[in-house]
Design a protein around this motif. Structure first.
Motif, PDB file in Angstrom:
ATOM      1  N   ARG A 233       0.821  -1.205   0.000  1.00  0.00           N
ATOM      2  CA  ARG A 233       0.000   0.000   0.000  1.00  0.00           C
ATOM      3  C   ARG A 233       0.857   1.258   0.000  1.00  0.00           C
ATOM      4  NH1 ARG A 233      -2.961  -3.020   3.840  1.00  0.00           N
ATOM      5  NH2 ARG A 233      -2.099  -1.795   5.568  1.00  0.00           N
ATOM      6  N   ALA A 234       1.965   1.232   0.720  1.00  0.00           N
ATOM      7  CA  ALA A 234       2.815   2.418   0.826  1.00  0.00           C
ATOM      8  C   ALA A 234       3.697   2.617  -0.403  1.00  0.00           C
ATOM      9  CB  ALA A 234       3.688   2.327   2.070  1.00  0.00           C
ATOM     10  N   ASP A 235       4.041   1.533  -1.072  1.00  0.00           N
ATOM     11  CA  ASP A 235       4.982   1.602  -2.191  1.00  0.00           C
ATOM     12  C   ASP A 235       4.468   0.797  -3.391  1.00  0.00           C
ATOM     13  OD1 ASP A 235       7.190   2.131  -3.695  1.00  0.00           O
ATOM     14  OD2 ASP A 235       8.601   0.980  -2.475  1.00  0.00           O
ATOM     15  N   PRO A 236       3.329   1.204  -3.955  1.00  0.00           N
ATOM     16  CA  PRO A 236       2.773   0.443  -5.090  1.00  0.00           C
ATOM     17  C   PRO A 236       3.590   0.585  -6.365  1.00  0.00           C
ATOM     18  CG  PRO A 236       1.505   2.434  -4.733  1.00  0.00           C
ATOM     19  CD  PRO A 236       2.473   2.343  -3.590  1.00  0.00           C
ATOM     20  N   PHE A 237       4.444   1.587  -6.416  1.00  0.00           N
ATOM     21  CA  PHE A 237       5.259   1.830  -7.614  1.00  0.00           C
ATOM     22  C   PHE A 237       6.705   1.422  -7.389  1.00  0.00           C
ATOM     23  CE2 PHE A 237       2.148   5.478  -7.414  1.00  0.00           C
ATOM     24  CZ  PHE A 237       1.218   4.885  -8.258  1.00  0.00           C
ATOM     25  N   GLU A 238       6.918   0.367  -6.622  1.00  0.00           N
ATOM     26  CA  GLU A 238       8.277  -0.013  -6.231  1.00  0.00           C
ATOM     27  C   GLU A 238       9.174  -0.278  -7.432  1.00  0.00           C
ATOM     28  OE1 GLU A 238      10.730  -3.177  -3.397  1.00  0.00           O
ATOM     29  OE2 GLU A 238       8.533  -3.104  -3.343  1.00  0.00           O
ATOM     30  N   GLY A 239       8.645  -0.923  -8.459  1.00  0.00           N
ATOM     31  CA  GLY A 239       9.467  -1.190  -9.639  1.00  0.00           C
ATOM     32  C   GLY A 239       9.999   0.097 -10.256  1.00  0.00           C
ATOM     33  N   PHE A 240       9.106   1.042 -10.471  1.00  0.00           N
ATOM     34  CA  PHE A 240       9.509   2.344 -11.015  1.00  0.00           C
ATOM     35  C   PHE A 240      10.461   3.053 -10.054  1.00  0.00           C
ATOM     36  CE2 PHE A 240       8.781   6.943 -10.823  1.00  0.00           C
ATOM     37  CZ  PHE A 240       9.126   7.313 -12.119  1.00  0.00           C
ATOM     38  N   ASN A 241      10.123   3.012  -8.755  1.00  0.00           N
ATOM     39  CA  ASN A 241      10.935   3.716  -7.760  1.00  0.00           C
ATOM     40  C   ASN A 241      12.357   3.178  -7.693  1.00  0.00           C
ATOM     41  OD1 ASN A 241       8.819   5.399  -7.030  1.00  0.00           O
ATOM     42  ND2 ASN A 241       8.145   4.078  -5.357  1.00  0.00           N
ATOM     43  N   ARG A 242      12.492   1.854  -7.757  1.00  0.00           N
ATOM     44  CA  ARG A 242      13.838   1.274  -7.730  1.00  0.00           C
ATOM     45  C   ARG A 242      14.628   1.674  -8.977  1.00  0.00           C
ATOM     46  NH1 ARG A 242      15.378  -2.496  -3.972  1.00  0.00           N
ATOM     47  NH2 ARG A 242      13.754  -3.254  -2.538  1.00  0.00           N
ATOM     48  N   SER A 243      13.958   1.783 -10.101  1.00  0.00           N
ATOM     49  CA  SER A 243      14.639   2.218 -11.325  1.00  0.00           C
ATOM     50  C   SER A 243      15.131   3.649 -11.178  1.00  0.00           C
ATOM     51  CB  SER A 243      13.685   2.109 -12.527  1.00  0.00           C
ATOM     52  OG  SER A 243      13.321   0.768 -12.756  1.00  0.00           O
ATOM     53  N   MET A 244      14.283   4.503 -10.611  1.00  0.00           N
ATOM     54  CA  MET A 244      14.673   5.898 -10.410  1.00  0.00           C
ATOM     55  C   MET A 244      15.783   6.008  -9.356  1.00  0.00           C
ATOM     56  SD  MET A 244      13.169   7.920 -12.472  1.00  0.00           S
ATOM     57  CE  MET A 244      13.501   6.573 -13.636  1.00  0.00           C
ATOM     58  N   TYR A 245      15.705   5.147  -8.343  1.00  0.00           N
ATOM     59  CA  TYR A 245      16.758   5.125  -7.321  1.00  0.00           C
ATOM     60  C   TYR A 245      18.096   4.768  -7.962  1.00  0.00           C
ATOM     61  CZ  TYR A 245      19.042   4.069  -2.856  1.00  0.00           C
ATOM     62  OH  TYR A 245      19.895   4.055  -1.786  1.00  0.00           O
ATOM     63  N   ALA A 246      18.094   3.773  -8.835  1.00  0.00           N
ATOM     64  CA  ALA A 246      19.319   3.380  -9.526  1.00  0.00           C
ATOM     65  C   ALA A 246      19.806   4.500 -10.447  1.00  0.00           C
ATOM     66  CB  ALA A 246      19.077   2.100 -10.323  1.00  0.00           C
ATOM     67  N   PHE A 247      18.862   5.160 -11.128  1.00  0.00           N
ATOM     68  CA  PHE A 247      19.221   6.275 -12.007  1.00  0.00           C
ATOM     69  C   PHE A 247      19.880   7.396 -11.211  1.00  0.00           C
ATOM     70  CE2 PHE A 247      18.044  10.497 -13.574  1.00  0.00           C
ATOM     71  CZ  PHE A 247      18.660  10.489 -14.819  1.00  0.00           C
ATOM     72  N   ASN A 248      19.267   7.770 -10.080  1.00  0.00           N
ATOM     73  CA  ASN A 248      19.829   8.831  -9.250  1.00  0.00           C
ATOM     74  C   ASN A 248      21.198   8.459  -8.708  1.00  0.00           C
ATOM     75  OD1 ASN A 248      17.644  10.533  -9.570  1.00  0.00           O
ATOM     76  ND2 ASN A 248      16.593   9.808  -7.739  1.00  0.00           N
ATOM     77  N   SER A 249      21.356   7.185  -8.349  1.00  0.00           N
ATOM     78  CA  SER A 249      22.655   6.728  -7.834  1.00  0.00           C
ATOM     79  C   SER A 249      23.727   6.827  -8.907  1.00  0.00           C
ATOM     80  CB  SER A 249      22.545   5.288  -7.335  1.00  0.00           C
ATOM     81  OG  SER A 249      21.652   5.193  -6.249  1.00  0.00           O
TER      82      SER A 249
END
Length: 305
Positions: free
Chosen positions: A33-49
């Motif tokens: 419920r808190a992180d329904p977009f986890e796939g997208f979020n992890r991709s953006m996290y990797a991009f930012n890193s």
């Protein structure tokens, strides 16, 4: 300052027996419920890193190399003071009139005696540096925080805080001065080195650690430091259950008969032992950097005094 560490320690001791299975299932549901977009979020996290590693860090290292320490501190103080306008405005919108008067005094003191905010004179006078933004104001007005998001460059946020960020930028005079945002971003990254190294070295899953720290910190701000112990217990279960699930999946891919070695057991034990301290340190880093959190990458900034 924070009451989170004790709750996290208790959560680590509570997950035993059948309760552990129930807790894992409920924690997984809460995470969804808190992180329904986890796939997208992890991709953006990797991009930012990646962006930080190959571009932002080299630029900030060059800035630190050529800029005297007192000047770095002055630039950081200037941008922090500039956001004092937002703080006072949000104080009033939230009905915190007494705090608003104090924050207005802090802003005026640093702007005048502190030479445009380059010197933090107000802190020496006992005027506290409060943190208020439009995301918090929307929360006070009853707007739900919405899903967790990781945005390019900006980093971690929520649907509510993302909307508040637009208003924050519109109310900040520095937004309308060309080049100011670039300088602020460089200054932010230059001050972030310690916290960024900490998260990368200490966290078993940096993404989960960042998400839970950020969400807890924002709720801490919204509640003015009044925390719900049970709420944080569940969030601790979410973080550790995800790590445990990832570990179990990794072992299953190898062999069902492979047992965890003594060193691996010790690593997991150590991780749970310092989990509370790690979360508390990260929350403190977020608090020190909140005035700069709308700028870049992971939101894990540690501002130099």
């Amino acid at each position: 300052m924070f009451l989170v560490a004790g709750a996290l320690t208790m959560a680590g001791c509570a997950s035993t027996g059948n309760h552990a299975e129930t807790s894992a299932e409920q924690a997984a549901a809460m995470t969804g419920r808190a992180d329904p977009f986890e796939g997208f979020n992890r991709s953006m996290y990797a991009f930012n890193s990646g962006l930080d590693k190959y571009f932002l860090k080299p630029v900030s290292d060059g800035y630190k190399w050529v800029t005297p320490d007192f000047m770095e501190t002055g630039v950081s103080n200037f941008f922090s003071n500039l956001k004092g306008i937002n703080v006072v405005l949000n104080d009033l919108l939230q009905g915190k009139f007494q705090q608003g008067a104090a924050d207005a005094g802090r802003f005026l003191t640093n702007t005048t005696i502190g030479v445009g905010g380059l010197i933090d004179v107000a802190s020496q006078f006992g005027l506290e540096n409060n943190i208020e933004d439009f995301g918090q104001t929307l929360a006070v007005w009853g707007v739900d925080e919405g899903a967790y998001l990781v945005l390019p460059i900006i980093g971690p946020t929520t649907l509510r805080d993302g909307g508040g960020l637009i208003l924050d930028k519109a109310a900040n005079p520095g937004t309308y001065v060309p080049g100011t945002s670039v300088l602020e971003g460089i200054s932010d990254r230059a001050n972030a080195e310690g916290a960024l190294n900490f998260i990368n070295e200490a966290a078993l899953d940096p993404y989960v650690f960042t998400r839970e720290s950020f969400m807890q910190y924002r709720r801490h701000l919204v509640n003015d430091g009044k925390t719900d112990q049970g709420h944080y217990e569940w969030e601790a279960d979410v973080a550790m259950d995800e790590v445990d699930d990832n570990t179990a999946a990794a072992k299953a891919e190898g062999s069902e008969d492979i047992s965890v070695s003594g060193s691996e057991e010790q690593t997991v034990a150590d991780a749970k032992a310092w989990r509370s301290e790690a979360f508390d340190d990260m929350l403190k880093s977020y608090q020190q950097a909140s005035m700069k959190m709308d700028r870049l990458s992971q939101g894990k900034l540690s501002i130099r005094n």
